[in-house]
Design an enzyme around this catalytic site. Structure first.
Site, PDB file in Angstrom:
ATOM      1  N   LYS A 197       0.853  -1.180   0.000  1.00  0.00           N
ATOM      2  CA  LYS A 197       0.000   0.000   0.000  1.00  0.00           C
ATOM      3  C   LYS A 197       0.893   1.235   0.000  1.00  0.00           C
ATOM      4  O   LYS A 197       1.689   1.438   0.915  1.00  0.00           O
ATOM      5  CB  LYS A 197      -0.896  -0.016   1.241  1.00  0.00           C
ATOM      6  N   LYS A 250      -2.260  -1.623  -3.810  1.00  0.00           N
ATOM      7  CA  LYS A 250      -3.097  -0.429  -3.735  1.00  0.00           C
ATOM      8  C   LYS A 250      -2.260   0.826  -3.746  1.00  0.00           C
ATOM      9  O   LYS A 250      -1.281   0.856  -3.023  1.00  0.00           O
ATOM     10  CB  LYS A 250      -3.891  -0.546  -2.430  1.00  0.00           C
TER      11      LYS A 250
HETATM   12  C1  PBG Z   1      -7.114   3.005   5.954  1.00  0.00           C
HETATM   13  C2  PBG Z   1      -7.577   2.936   4.540  1.00  0.00           C
HETATM   14  C3  PBG Z   1      -7.511   3.940   3.575  1.00  0.00           C
HETATM   15  C4  PBG Z   1      -8.059   3.428   2.413  1.00  0.00           C
HETATM   16  C5  PBG Z   1      -8.478   2.134   2.689  1.00  0.00           C
HETATM   17  N1  PBG Z   1      -8.146   1.839   4.006  1.00  0.00           N
HETATM   18  C6  PBG Z   1      -7.092   5.346   3.704  1.00  0.00           C
HETATM   19  C7  PBG Z   1      -5.707   5.738   4.008  1.00  0.00           C
HETATM   20  O1  PBG Z   1      -4.773   4.940   4.028  1.00  0.00           O
HETATM   21  O2  PBG Z   1      -5.578   6.929   4.254  1.00  0.00           O
HETATM   22  C8  PBG Z   1      -8.198   4.183   1.127  1.00  0.00           C
HETATM   23  C9  PBG Z   1      -9.127   3.594   0.123  1.00  0.00           C
HETATM   24  C10 PBG Z   1      -9.539   4.531  -0.966  1.00  0.00           C
HETATM   25  O3  PBG Z   1      -8.961   5.614  -1.164  1.00  0.00           O
HETATM   26  O4  PBG Z   1     -10.473   4.162  -1.667  1.00  0.00           O
HETATM   27  N2  PBG Z   1      -8.079   2.496   6.834  1.00  0.00           N
END
Ligand code: PBG
Length: 328
Positions: A197, A250
């Site tokens: 991520k 992601k």
């Molecule tokens: C954190 C989380 C995020 C997303 C999914 N889980 C946000 C972040 O890391 O700030 C983002 C998903 C998206 O942008 O669709 N719980």
């Protein structure tokens, strides 16, 4: 012609020929629907930054799930927005927390007809908006945080989650969650690692949807630097070692190379998260007349599959599934 022309166009001549040689097939079965469920709402509330997506009530979230089942979408992933946030994100672990309530309501309504994933993180539940517990100095305490994630995962499993999705990018989080689940009698609950991520601008609309924008600082001390592909593969390898059942990359569009490399390196079910900003980008550009929305949405998702994804978490899940079924 005095030189031989290789005629690839022969197989592109008619729709049936193109259909015959198509390499990548997108189907409703590839899609996972993200859902935001908010505590204390009377009616679904539109999310301005994410056109077409609402914060759901406990009733409306069940209706969305029923629609997904009808369209052949096999899974959803739940994000909770609690009424009250605090320093430790206690709403994430509460037995009557909003995600726990939603999981039970979905199970009552559709049984096992949909796979329920639960996003396991603290950022939607903490008043400071960070993904973990803070030290006195204001940095994230890795090991205290992964212990807290274990407790959140157990409460989500107890409420009926099939798959736990830790998204906080803390070191050791998959092992900590696996251990907590096993010790609490949830050996059958799977873990989907948000394995690679990246720290991305494309999470912007999500943070509005979940009210999870960090109140100070950012997420670069734990999320991957966009510049680092090899490090992303190390993250995937570690999560696999720690016991991840499914792995995920992601965002999707800015990490298609990582997706392809993860596909080649690991046999595990591999997902991609087409994140809020990627979806919003298509919606806003189409609304401005730049291109056709349905066609652009299709192209984005086929490309993500072609890069190696087995499944895609996407806010477009229902509209894509409806379009795919209409053609079938
Ligand atoms: C954190 C989380 C995020 C997303 C999914 N889980 C946000 C972040 O890391 O700030 C983002 C998903 C998206 O942008 O669709 N719980």
């Amino acid at each position: 012609m005095s030189f031989p022309v290789q005629r690839l166009r022969r197989l592109r001549r008619t729709p049936a020929l193109r259909r015959l040689v198509r390499e990548t097939e997108l189907s409703p079965g590839d899609l996972v629907l993200p859902l935001f469920v908010a505590e204390g709402l009377d009616a679904p509330r539109p999310i301005a930054a994410l056109p077409g997506v609402d914060q759901e009530t406990l009733e409306s979230v069940v209706r969305r799930v029923e629609r997904a089942v009808e369209l052949g979408v096999p899974a959803c992933i739940l994000f909770g927005i609690p009424a009250v946030k605090d320093a430790t994100g206690s709403g994430a672990v509460a037995e009557d927390g909003i995600v726990q309530q939603a999981l039970r309501a979905i199970r009552r309504a559709v049984g096992d007809a949909i796979v329920c994933m639960a996003d396991t993180c603290l950022d939607e539940y903490t008043d400071h908006g960070h993904c973990g517990l803070l030290t006195a100095a204001g940095t994230i305490d890795n090991d205290a945080t992964i212990a807290a994630y274990g407790a959140v995962a157990v409460s989500q499993a107890a409420a009926g989650a099939d798959i736990i999705g830790p998204s906080g990018m803390m070191d050791g989080q998959v092992a900590a969650i696996r251990d907590a689940l096993d010790r609490s009698g949830f050996a059958e609950v799977a873990v989907m690692a948000y394995a690679a991520k990246f720290a991305s601008a494309f999470y912007g609309p999500f943070r509005e949807a979940a009210g999870s924008k960090p109140q100070f600082g950012d997420r670069r001390s734990h999320q991957l630097d966009v510049a680092n592909g090899r490090e992303a593969l190390r993250e995937v390898a570690l999560d696999v070692e720690e016991g991840a059942d499914l792995i995920m990359v992601k965002p999707a569009l800015t990490a298609l190379d990582v997706l392809t490399r993860a596909r080649q390196a690991f046999p595990h079910p591999l997902g991609a998260y087409c994140v809020s900003g990627e979806y919003a980008m298509v919606r806003w550009a189409a609304a401005a007349g730049a291109f056709d929305q349905a066609q652009a949405m299709r192209e984005v998702h086929v490309a993500i599959k072609r890069a190696g994804a087995d499944f895609i978490l996407t806010y477009a899940a229902l509209e894509l599934a409806a379009a795919l079924r209409a053609e079938a």
